[in-house]
Design an enzyme around this catalytic site. Structure first.
Site, mmCIF file in Angstrom:
data_model
loop_
_atom_site.group_PDB
_atom_site.id
_atom_site.type_symbol
_atom_site.label_atom_id
_atom_site.label_comp_id
_atom_site.label_asym_id
_atom_site.label_seq_id
_atom_site.Cartn_x
_atom_site.Cartn_y
_atom_site.Cartn_z
ATOM 1 N N LYS A 146 -5.055 -10.487 -6.794
ATOM 2 C CA LYS A 146 -6.251 -10.644 -5.958
ATOM 3 C C LYS A 146 -7.400 -9.787 -6.491
ATOM 4 C CE LYS A 146 -6.708 -8.418 -2.036
ATOM 5 N NZ LYS A 146 -6.705 -7.899 -0.664
ATOM 6 N N LYS B 151 -11.333 -4.401 -4.239
ATOM 7 C CA LYS B 151 -12.183 -3.211 -4.325
ATOM 8 C C LYS B 151 -11.458 -2.064 -5.012
ATOM 9 C CE LYS B 151 -13.992 -3.703 0.380
ATOM 10 N NZ LYS B 151 -13.654 -3.380 1.774
ATOM 11 N N LYS C 184 0.815 -1.209 0.000
ATOM 12 C CA LYS C 184 0.000 0.000 0.000
ATOM 13 C C LYS C 184 0.846 1.256 0.000
ATOM 14 C CE LYS C 184 -4.376 -1.636 1.839
ATOM 15 N NZ LYS C 184 -5.357 -1.550 2.909
HETATM 16 P P1 AMP Z 1 -11.199 -5.714 3.144
HETATM 17 O O1 AMP Z 1 -12.035 -5.383 1.988
HETATM 18 O O2 AMP Z 1 -9.752 -5.572 2.847
HETATM 19 O O3 AMP Z 1 -11.628 -5.064 4.423
HETATM 20 O O4 AMP Z 1 -11.419 -7.275 3.356
HETATM 21 C C1 AMP Z 1 -12.507 -7.809 4.066
HETATM 22 C C2 AMP Z 1 -12.392 -9.323 4.126
HETATM 23 O O5 AMP Z 1 -12.492 -9.879 2.812
HETATM 24 C C3 AMP Z 1 -11.040 -9.807 4.670
HETATM 25 O O6 AMP Z 1 -11.270 -10.948 5.495
HETATM 26 C C4 AMP Z 1 -10.275 -10.183 3.439
HETATM 27 O O7 AMP Z 1 -9.298 -11.170 3.698
HETATM 28 C C5 AMP Z 1 -11.382 -10.723 2.544
HETATM 29 N N1 AMP Z 1 -11.029 -10.592 1.127
HETATM 30 C C6 AMP Z 1 -10.779 -9.443 0.440
HETATM 31 N N2 AMP Z 1 -10.491 -9.699 -0.860
HETATM 32 C C7 AMP Z 1 -10.554 -11.057 -1.007
HETATM 33 C C8 AMP Z 1 -10.364 -11.945 -2.114
HETATM 34 N N3 AMP Z 1 -10.051 -11.494 -3.325
HETATM 35 N N4 AMP Z 1 -10.516 -13.278 -1.889
HETATM 36 C C9 AMP Z 1 -10.854 -13.749 -0.655
HETATM 37 N N5 AMP Z 1 -11.042 -12.965 0.426
HETATM 38 C C10 AMP Z 1 -10.904 -11.629 0.270
#
Ligand code: AMP
Ligand code: TRP
Length: 354
Positions: free
Chosen positions: A217, A220, A115
């Site tokens: 990955k 968002k 990041k």
């Molecule tokens: P975040 O959007 O970074 O707050 O992620 C929220 C949750 O979604 C966390 O547990 C991440 O590990 C999971 N997560 C985010 N992107 C992915 C992805 N591409 N595949 C699987 N899990 C994800």
């Protein structure tokens, strides 16, 4: 040998649209765990500040994540749903942990490196200390289990290191105040205050990849909207994105050994398996040898069938933001009461109160 009550905690950042990766990697597991555990699910708005959103984006994002939790089937009455900023004890414990965690530990965090990019001098202190706040989120409830996607593994290891060092540093006072639970550290048994949290990272959906590049990955924050399926996408959007998803010219392999060098094929099969709650092997038994022109429409239909009801319910909930705010406020009060219990102990343990 732990006598901590099993308790599930997890958080999602209110930054941008929720993706299919968030849903399959995290939120769907949150829903399933409700049947077997007490659960606390948090919209981590303090974490979102590390990327400097506009105030209105933060307000809207917080409501959208809360709506996604509810629309996916999280029960805010049996369990707790709230936003991090409503419980100041997260920030207070994070400060204590800033003084426990070592620079060297945080310097190893790959998410910070990604990041912050090349210009580390210009990254915020908040972005660097982000994992300490995450440890505080979990440990302020003395939570024992944390469902997350694969990308959070390293942060959870840090959480365990912080708990371990805190337990060791304050072991004598923990014993004197009779606040601990006997636990083994190396060859010694000490009275520790915090549980050594277990990550829950398993199943076919721990890492859903971008639809445009099977080595990245699904995120968002990817600049290309075609790279991800958003929870709020319409049926037409979903079908279009799957139709345009990158693939190769070969038919699907007969078994998983055929995924070698074919990350896009593997990702689409993974998504199908996760959405239909079967294994990759089972999907390949059905579709092995078939072309993507057959598999993609089947995947699109499945994705629409599973996601459209959630998107509809999210839209319904988002039309009444007052209701979402009220749900979060009630959750915040319940979470505060639990977090304050821990902080009464922690303040005494470290000597901030007598
Ligand atoms: P975040 O959007 O970074 O707050 O992620 C929220 C949750 O979604 C966390 O547990 C991440 O590990 C999971 N997560 C985010 N992107 C992915 C992805 N591409 N595949 C699987 N899990 C994800
Ligand atoms: N860092 C997590 C992510 O980006 C979000 C998060 C914050 C979290 N605090 C947490 C996840 C506590 C689990 C437990 O996905």
């Amino acid at each position: 040998m732990s006598s901590f009550e099993p308790l599930v905690f997890s958080g999602v950042q209110p930054t941008g649209n929720l993706t299919l990766g968030n849903y399959l990697g995290a939120i769907r597991k949150f829903v399933a765990l409700q049947d077997t555990h007490n659960c606390i699910y948090c919209v981590v708005d303090l974490h979102a500040l590390t990327i400097n959103p506009s105030p209105q984006d933060l307000i809207d994002g917080r409501r959208a994540i809360a709506a996604a939790f509810l629309a996916s089937g999280i029960d805010p009455v049996k369990h707790i749903v709230f936003n991090q900023a409503a419980v100041f004890q997260h920030s207070e414990l994070a400060w204590v942990f800033n003084c426990i965690a070592r620079m060297g530990w945080l310097n190893r965090m790959t998410q910070f490196k990604e990041k912050a990019g090349k210009d580390r001098e210009n990254a915020s202190v908040g972005l660097f200390a982000y994992p300490n706040l995450m440890a505080a989120d979990i440990l302020v409830y003395r939570a024992t289990h944390v469902p997350v996607g694969d990308d959070q593994k390293q942060h959870l290891e840090l959480t365990r290191d912080i708990a371990q060092k805190f337990n060791w540093d304050y072991r004598e006072r923990t014993k004197a105040l009779d606040l601990g639970v006997p636990m083994e550290i190396g060859d010694e048994t000490i009275d520790g205050y915090f549980p050594i949290t277990e990550p829950l990272i398993e199943g076919p959906a721990t890492r859903i990849m971008s639809l445009r590049d099977g080595t990245k990955k699904m995120s968002k924050s990817d600049p290309s909207d075609l790279s991800r399926i958003n929870l709020t996408d319409t049926a037409d959007d979903i079908a279009k994105k799957i139709r345009k998803a990158k693939t190769d010219p070969e038919p699907l392999p007969g078994d998983t050994s055929g995924f070698q060098g074919r990350p896009e094929a593997e990702n689409l099969v993974n998504i199908y398996a996760a959405l239909s709650e079967t294994s990759n092997d089972a999907v390949l038994q059905e579709f092995g040898g078939q072309q993507f022109s057959v598999f993609k429409p089947a995947l699109a239909e499945l994705a629409v069938e599973k996601l459209a009801p959630i998107a509809d319910e999210m839209r319904r909930l988002m039309a009444d933001p007052g209701h979402i705010d009220a749900v979060l406020a009630t959750g915040g009060e319940r979470a505060s009461a639990l977090a304050e219990k821990t902080m009464v102990d922690v303040r005494r343990l470290v000597g901030l109160t007598v």
